[in-house]
Write a protein that holds these residues in place. Sequence first.
Motif, PDB file in Angstrom:
ATOM      1  N   ARG A   8      39.324  72.209 174.760  1.00  0.00           N
ATOM      2  CA  ARG A   8      39.654  71.077 175.629  1.00  0.00           C
ATOM      3  C   ARG A   8      38.526  70.779 176.603  1.00  0.00           C
ATOM      4  NH1 ARG A   8      44.984  73.070 174.906  1.00  0.00           N
ATOM      5  NH2 ARG A   8      44.726  74.658 176.538  1.00  0.00           N
ATOM      6  N   ALA A   9      37.721  71.795 176.927  1.00  0.00           N
ATOM      7  CA  ALA A   9      36.573  71.596 177.828  1.00  0.00           C
ATOM      8  C   ALA A   9      35.313  71.189 177.078  1.00  0.00           C
ATOM      9  CB  ALA A   9      36.312  72.880 178.619  1.00  0.00           C
ATOM     10  N   GLY A  10      35.398  71.112 175.740  1.00  0.00           N
ATOM     11  CA  GLY A  10      34.230  70.736 174.951  1.00  0.00           C
ATOM     12  C   GLY A  10      33.307  71.897 174.650  1.00  0.00           C
ATOM     13  N   LEU A  11      33.877  73.099 174.520  1.00  0.00           N
ATOM     14  CA  LEU A  11      33.076  74.302 174.296  1.00  0.00           C
ATOM     15  C   LEU A  11      33.642  75.116 173.133  1.00  0.00           C
ATOM     16  CD1 LEU A  11      32.757  75.510 178.002  1.00  0.00           C
ATOM     17  CD2 LEU A  11      30.931  74.453 176.651  1.00  0.00           C
ATOM     18  N   ARG A  12      32.779  75.969 172.584  1.00  0.00           N
ATOM     19  CA  ARG A  12      33.201  76.914 171.562  1.00  0.00           C
ATOM     20  C   ARG A  12      32.455  78.224 171.787  1.00  0.00           C
ATOM     21  NH1 ARG A  12      31.684  74.250 167.333  1.00  0.00           N
ATOM     22  NH2 ARG A  12      29.966  75.552 166.581  1.00  0.00           N
ATOM     23  N   LEU A  13      33.145  79.347 171.617  1.00  0.00           N
ATOM     24  CA  LEU A  13      32.542  80.669 171.769  1.00  0.00           C
ATOM     25  C   LEU A  13      32.718  81.442 170.473  1.00  0.00           C
ATOM     26  CD1 LEU A  13      31.342  83.056 173.418  1.00  0.00           C
ATOM     27  CD2 LEU A  13      33.698  83.616 174.095  1.00  0.00           C
ATOM     28  N   ASP A  14      31.615  81.992 169.959  1.00  0.00           N
ATOM     29  CA  ASP A  14      31.640  82.831 168.769  1.00  0.00           C
ATOM     30  C   ASP A  14      30.983  84.160 169.101  1.00  0.00           C
ATOM     31  OD1 ASP A  14      32.662  80.913 166.624  1.00  0.00           O
ATOM     32  OD2 ASP A  14      30.951  79.789 167.426  1.00  0.00           O
ATOM     33  N   LEU A  15      31.644  85.263 168.734  1.00  0.00           N
ATOM     34  CA  LEU A  15      31.104  86.605 168.930  1.00  0.00           C
ATOM     35  C   LEU A  15      30.725  87.191 167.579  1.00  0.00           C
ATOM     36  CD1 LEU A  15      33.633  87.978 171.576  1.00  0.00           C
ATOM     37  CD2 LEU A  15      31.298  87.202 171.983  1.00  0.00           C
ATOM     38  N   ASP A  16      29.497  87.672 167.473  1.00  0.00           N
ATOM     39  CA  ASP A  16      28.983  88.220 166.225  1.00  0.00           C
ATOM     40  C   ASP A  16      28.284  89.545 166.481  1.00  0.00           C
ATOM     41  OD1 ASP A  16      29.519  85.853 164.372  1.00  0.00           O
ATOM     42  OD2 ASP A  16      28.303  84.899 165.915  1.00  0.00           O
ATOM     43  N   LEU A  17      27.874  90.187 165.403  1.00  0.00           N
ATOM     44  CA  LEU A  17      27.130  91.451 165.468  1.00  0.00           C
ATOM     45  C   LEU A  17      27.883  92.479 166.298  1.00  0.00           C
ATOM     46  CD1 LEU A  17      23.517  90.020 165.979  1.00  0.00           C
ATOM     47  CD2 LEU A  17      24.671  90.608 163.840  1.00  0.00           C
ATOM     48  N   ASP A  18      29.162  92.652 165.957  1.00  0.00           N
ATOM     49  CA  ASP A  18      30.030  93.611 166.658  1.00  0.00           C
ATOM     50  C   ASP A  18      30.121  93.317 168.151  1.00  0.00           C
ATOM     51  OD1 ASP A  18      30.605  95.077 164.306  1.00  0.00           O
ATOM     52  OD2 ASP A  18      28.735  96.211 164.508  1.00  0.00           O
ATOM     53  N   GLY A  19      30.083  92.062 168.494  1.00  0.00           N
ATOM     54  CA  GLY A  19      30.220  91.657 169.883  1.00  0.00           C
ATOM     55  C   GLY A  19      28.943  91.666 170.680  1.00  0.00           C
ATOM     56  N   ALA A  20      27.808  91.989 170.054  1.00  0.00           N
ATOM     57  CA  ALA A  20      26.540  92.026 170.787  1.00  0.00           C
ATOM     58  C   ALA A  20      25.976  90.627 171.029  1.00  0.00           C
ATOM     59  CB  ALA A  20      25.519  92.874 170.040  1.00  0.00           C
TER      60      ALA A  20
END
Length: 265
Positions: A8-20
């Motif tokens: 809704r704020a126009g953002l996306r978060l992706d976590l990769d490499l075991d969260g690193a």
Amino acid sequence: MSPDDLARAGLRLDLDLDGALATVTLDRPEKRNAQTPTMWRALAALGADLPGSVRVVVLRGAGASFSAGLDRSLLLPGGAPDGVEVVGDLFALDDAAMAATIADYQAGFTWLHDPRFVSVAAVHGHAIGAGFQLALACDLRVVTDDVGFSMKESVLGLVPDLGGTKPLVEAVGYARALELCATARTVQGPEAVAIGLALRSVPADALDAAVQELVAALLGPAPEVVTETKALLQGAAGRELAEQCRLEREAQVRRFRALGAGGPG
């Protein structure tokens, strides 16, 4: 924040490499990722909630541009549906309340300076005004040859107020920073590298690979080493040599103690 709140704020978060690795994407491609107060508040909350496992944050924009700056429809009161925060609301506030609100907006940028991780801006297309300042908030910038950096605030009768002035001066020096802010001219990739705004300029189709290469290199050393080094370097320019040497000694003592205890090297 939940994925829906971020969306809704126009953002996306992706976590990769075991969260690193955390990739934060400005996700309003139909608006060239124009920024809003809601987005700034969400960025601040995202930064505050980032998992402790994160060692590198990559900031990028969906679609054809990194960010075209402030969403101009929110510059004046009445430019958005009821309940949507607009920059124009600032006009109705007294000086203290206006400054406090701007401080809230700045928090959406300044979290990227946190020594816990290294922040990298992958910049393509437009990086204008607030978009330029968001890229400047990151420790490192990799850009495309055809990127367009421009500090447009002066055209609106405003000054850069989202934390961008200090990193700009640190990157290019006072005279060049003043020229860029006062003239609002556009700087493209090769010049950005030449004047210190960017680490590297690549063709548009090579940006992802260049960022991946940099991320892999940043993840090589132990996390504590990078954190200590970033903290040392961040304040180095404003310290006397003796003070900087003292802080180096203290940091190195911590590293020796960690190594001696069998910690990460």
